[in-house]
Write an enzyme that holds these catalytic residues in place. Structure first.
Site, PDB file in Angstrom:
ATOM      1  N   TYR A 100     -10.543   2.326   5.801  1.00  0.00           N
ATOM      2  CA  TYR A 100      -9.553   1.941   4.794  1.00  0.00           C
ATOM      3  C   TYR A 100     -10.156   0.984   3.779  1.00  0.00           C
ATOM      4  O   TYR A 100     -10.732  -0.041   4.136  1.00  0.00           O
ATOM      5  CB  TYR A 100      -8.368   1.282   5.488  1.00  0.00           C
ATOM      6  CG  TYR A 100      -7.115   1.204   4.666  1.00  0.00           C
ATOM      7  CD1 TYR A 100      -6.148   2.195   4.744  1.00  0.00           C
ATOM      8  CD2 TYR A 100      -6.883   0.134   3.816  1.00  0.00           C
ATOM      9  CE1 TYR A 100      -4.978   2.124   4.005  1.00  0.00           C
ATOM     10  CE2 TYR A 100      -5.723   0.043   3.069  1.00  0.00           C
ATOM     11  CZ  TYR A 100      -4.768   1.043   3.170  1.00  0.00           C
ATOM     12  OH  TYR A 100      -3.620   0.955   2.431  1.00  0.00           O
ATOM     13  N   SER A 101     -10.015   1.309   2.510  1.00  0.00           N
ATOM     14  CA  SER A 101     -10.551   0.464   1.450  1.00  0.00           C
ATOM     15  C   SER A 101      -9.677   0.580   0.211  1.00  0.00           C
ATOM     16  O   SER A 101      -9.537   1.662  -0.363  1.00  0.00           O
ATOM     17  CB  SER A 101     -11.989   0.852   1.108  1.00  0.00           C
ATOM     18  OG  SER A 101     -12.454   0.120  -0.017  1.00  0.00           O
ATOM     19  N   ASN A 102      -9.107  -0.539  -0.213  1.00  0.00           N
ATOM     20  CA  ASN A 102      -8.294  -0.545  -1.428  1.00  0.00           C
ATOM     21  C   ASN A 102      -9.100  -0.156  -2.664  1.00  0.00           C
ATOM     22  O   ASN A 102      -8.538   0.319  -3.649  1.00  0.00           O
ATOM     23  CB  ASN A 102      -7.684  -1.938  -1.618  1.00  0.00           C
ATOM     24  CG  ASN A 102      -6.641  -2.259  -0.569  1.00  0.00           C
ATOM     25  OD1 ASN A 102      -5.565  -1.676  -0.551  1.00  0.00           O
ATOM     26  ND2 ASN A 102      -6.955  -3.189   0.311  1.00  0.00           N
ATOM     27  N   GLY A 111       2.497  -0.693   4.188  1.00  0.00           N
ATOM     28  CA  GLY A 111       1.888  -1.586   3.221  1.00  0.00           C
ATOM     29  C   GLY A 111       2.254  -3.023   3.463  1.00  0.00           C
ATOM     30  O   GLY A 111       3.306  -3.314   4.035  1.00  0.00           O
ATOM     31  N   SER A 124       0.787  -1.231   0.000  1.00  0.00           N
ATOM     32  CA  SER A 124       0.000   0.000   0.000  1.00  0.00           C
ATOM     33  C   SER A 124       0.819   1.280   0.000  1.00  0.00           C
ATOM     34  O   SER A 124       0.242   2.361  -0.134  1.00  0.00           O
ATOM     35  CB  SER A 124      -0.959   0.012   1.195  1.00  0.00           C
ATOM     36  OG  SER A 124      -2.024  -0.879   0.960  1.00  0.00           O
TER      37      SER A 124
END
Length: 386
Positions: free
Chosen positions: A205-207, A347, A109
């Site tokens: 949090y969201s990819n 990440g 990340s």
């Protein structure tokens, strides 16, 4: 080493409140750019200083010994520009080989900071509006239960306040080793699930947010995301060991520690070094080294990648969880137990975990708090495409 200094470094390696972590990654890379001295400087050449254990090395040894990491890497650059690299553990559990100094790892990340920089460069060029709604750039694409691209802004994507569900928690660890995902497939996985919250209501949090940010970059520029990151960031900064793997490339090109993975958390370590990285894309696909990432974050925070106005936006933060971390636009800050705050990102993927830290002595003057919640004023809905 003092307990206070060790705790400073160890507490900085805790999960930063997000990311796809359902298992334990088993390699750790740490980049530290510090304005204070974590290690003795050349000027402190007394016998006492020479005999004193190196604090960073001790911290890495502790991560391997106490936290079960087969390998740990670190790179420290002091206020005078001197860089020292460190390793602990073994690079390959089968052969027992050494950990390569400044070896390449999948940075997970931390890729989000690169993606956010490209978006903000396009904002500076007048091609994207931070408070413009996603549907302006990707009309009709973002729809689902409680999900409407007419109500989610670009800022909310970059700041994880969109309320969009995370596709990453629905991926199978073994499947992502060999399967190639297109960005639209990742988005479709997310949109099968209802919204986590209303846009702007809370941080989560969201990819998925960064998959959409990458799609917006491609729509506006007409070029692949990998090309935009390469020409706007990697080449100008001379990041010789950083690259966006091409489709289907499961390898790590340069010397690297093997990446291991546990799932479940008490299960055996499995080698996950070679995987298809497409499940990360704009949210987590890059490969790099500690020194390259130190160079990237140093240039970013010094204003070499963004104009002052966009860097100030990037450093405008909202609370992210209960750990004291705050999230800006692809950039995080958190107070350090040893004083000051760090700026950077973190990440992980199945395999290595990477934390990049830029240590500063106080908050940057441009950092501001941004309210989150129903009371926040929203930008008017745009009526025309840009």
């Amino acid at each position: 080493m003092s307990a206070r200094t060790r705790q400073c470094l160890r507490s900085s390696t805790r999960r930063q409140g997000g990311g796809r972590r359902r298992a334990v990654p088993a390699a750790l890379a740490i980049g530290v750019m510090t304005l204070g001295a974590l290690v003795p400087t050349a000027a402190s050449g007394s016998a006492a200083a020479a005999a004193r254990p190196d604090r960073v090395q001790q911290a890495l040894n502790t991560l391997v010994r106490d936290d079960g990491m087969p390998a740990a890497l670190a790179s420290v650059r002091d206020r005078n520009g001197r860089t020292r690299t460190y390793t602990a553990g073994v690079g390959d559990l089968t052969t027992g080989s050494k950990v390569p100094r400044d070896g390449q790892v999948r940075i997970g990340s931390n890729t989000k900071a690169f993606t956010a920089v490209v978006v903000l460069q396009l904002v500076a060029e007048g091609k994207i509006g931070l408070d413009t709604f996603v549907d302006t750039y990707l009309p009709g694409l973002v729809r689902g239960e409680g999900i409407d691209g007419n109500l989610i802004t670009v800022r909310e994507l970059l700041q994880h306040t969109s309320g969009l569900p995370d596709y990453g928690i629905h991926l199978d660890d073994d499947e992502i080793r060999t399967r190639h995902y297109e960005p639209r497939e990742l988005l479709d996985i997310a949109l099968r699930h209802k919204a986590d919250a209303a846009p702007g209501e809370t941080w989560g949090y969201s990819n998925t947010n960064y998959i959409l940010a990458g799609l917006i970059i491609e729509k506006i520029t007409g070029r692949p995301l990998a090309e935009e990151i390469d020409r706007r960031i990697i080449k100008p900064l001379g990041l010789r060991h950083t690259y966006f793997p091409s489709p289907g490339d499961r390898t790590v090109r340069e010397p690297h520690p093997q990446g291991y993975h546990r799932n479940p958390a008490d299960g055996p370590l499995r080698d996950f070094t070679e995987i298809d990285p497409s499940a990360g894309w704009a949210a987590g696909q890059l490969i790099s080294t500690n020194s390259d990432l130190n160079r990237f974050f140093g240039a970013l925070l010094a204003g070499r990648l963004l104009p002052a106005a966009q860097l100030a936006e990037m450093r405008t933060t909202v609370p992210a969880g209960t750990s004291g971390m705050r999230y800006g636009l692809g950039l995080t800050s958190r107070p350090l137990s040893c004083g000051g705050v760090y700026w950077g990102h973190g990440g992980d993927m199945a395999g290595p975990a990477v934390l990049i830290v830029r240590k500063v002595t106080d908050h940057h003057p441009g950092e501001q708090a941004r309210p989150v919640g129903p009371a926040r004023l929203r930008a008017p809905k745009p009526t025309t495409d840009r």
